[in-house]
Design an enzyme around this catalytic site. Structure first.
Site, PDB file in Angstrom:
ATOM      1  N   CYS A   1      37.164  39.092  49.749  1.00  0.00           N
ATOM      2  CA  CYS A   1      37.514  40.235  49.188  1.00  0.00           C
ATOM      3  C   CYS A   1      37.479  40.092  47.582  1.00  0.00           C
ATOM      4  CB  CYS A   1      39.174  40.949  49.490  1.00  0.00           C
ATOM      5  SG  CYS A   1      39.300  42.566  48.342  1.00  0.00           S
TER       6      CYS A   1
ATOM      7  N   CYS B   1      40.414  41.771  45.274  1.00  0.00           N
ATOM      8  CA  CYS B   1      41.557  41.083  45.576  1.00  0.00           C
ATOM      9  C   CYS B   1      41.546  39.965  44.536  1.00  0.00           C
ATOM     10  CB  CYS B   1      41.588  40.507  46.901  1.00  0.00           C
ATOM     11  SG  CYS B   1      41.561  41.786  48.089  1.00  0.00           S
TER      12      CYS B   1
END
Length: 325
Positions: free
Chosen positions: A79, A82
């Site tokens: 991600c 993230c």
């Protein structure tokens, strides 16, 4: 422990905290028991950011939340947002110095926790206060919004549940600093990074790109190399562009992803940062599948060029999250 739907507002809904009085009593009882058993003392700074899995969730999050609000960062290695949000939350956890604890949960390794919290997209950030789960926000958010959310969370913990945070052992932090060398030795990639800078100065963008990639092949998290690579690739792309032709094509073909990517590169190099970001967010919104992912990845690359702390990056991340989720 099923939380409500996410809100992108970044505001904690105080009315959503159920049975606050009962939870406060339980929290006080838990703190008293911890004190009786000799717990509740000062913790080292390393205890402010912890990795949590399903096996340790009860002890590391639920029980800990009787002493201090626990913020949960649901993330995954693949991600990209993230990777921007995680370091920011870790920095804030240390800055807030015990007023909350950050628990990091890798969703790939902890699918059950992801299901229990009803998470549909990451990054997703929750809090647990005196055993009560609260949704905070989903997707990347500007630092100012995150700070506002944390301040409200801490206020909830103090006023509704009597949580005053945990004491951080500053001596441990000072001792670690004392043991650190006065001047860090040269890193293993300094020569490659210097070579990349020299290549950039000589307009050898291909050489700079390769030098930065050589660093990242061994150290994918190297911040300097990531920034340098993004800059070198951008300069390489725009080097031979006909600016007038690129802009005419972008205006004539709003649905053409390649045309919009080229125009966004020119926007950024020309200092029109918000125009570049807005163009790519709109391109992500218009498209699906591989085309959408191509535009999204280019936008993330341009974020690297500007830097994660720039407020324009934060605003664009929020806009991107809205069109993605």
């Amino acid at each position: 422990m099923q939380p409500r739907n996410m809100s992108m507002s970044g505001v904690v809904d105080l009315a959503a905290v159920k049975a606050a009085g009962e939870a406060k009593v339980k929290a006080e009882q838990a703190r008293a028991e911890a004190s009786r058993q000799g717990g509740g003392g000062a913790v080292p700074p390393s205890a402010l950011v912890i990795d949590v899995d399903e096996a340790g969730f009860e002890n590391d999050v639920l029980q800990r939340s009787a002493e201090v609000p626990v913020v949960i960062d649901f993330w995954a290695e693949w991600c990209e947002p993230c990777k921007q949000l995680g370091p920011l939350l870790e920095r804030l956890a240390r800055e807030y110095n015990g007023r909350f604890v950050l628990a990091k949960v890798d969703v790939d390794a902890n699918q059950m926790l992801m299901q229990q919290f009803g998470i549909q997209g990451i990054p997703a950030v929750f809090a647990v206060v005196a055993g009560q789960a609260l949704p905070l926000f989903q997707g990347a958010a500007p630092e100012a919004q995150i700070r506002q959310t944390l301040d409200q969370l801490i206020q909830v913990g103090e006023e509704r549940f009597g949580l005053t945070g945990i004491v951080v052992d500053q001596d441990a932090a000072d001792g670690a600093a004392d043991q650190a060398p006065a001047e860090a030795p040269a890193g293993p990639y300094d020569a490659l990074l210097e070579a990349a800078v020299q290549a950039l100065d000589a307009d050898d963008f291909a050489g700079a790109v390769q030098a930065y990639k050589n660093v990242l092949s061994d150290d994918p998290a190297n911040t300097e190399a990531k920034l340098g690579l993004a800059q070198a690739e951008l300069l390489s792309r725009v080097k031979d562009m006909d600016a007038q032709q690129v802009r005419e094509e972008a205006a004539a073909k709003p649905a053409d992803v390649a045309a919009q990517l080229a125009a966004a590169d020119l926007d950024l190099v020309g200092g029109h940062v918000e125009d570049a970001f807005g163009r790519l967010v709109e391109t992500v919104r218009r498209n699906f599948g591989d085309d959408r992912d191509t535009a999204r990845l280019r936008l993330l690359e341009l974020f690297e060029v500007i830097g994660p702390d720039d407020p324009r990056v934060g605003a664009a991340r929020t806009a991107l999250a809205r069109v993605l989720f």
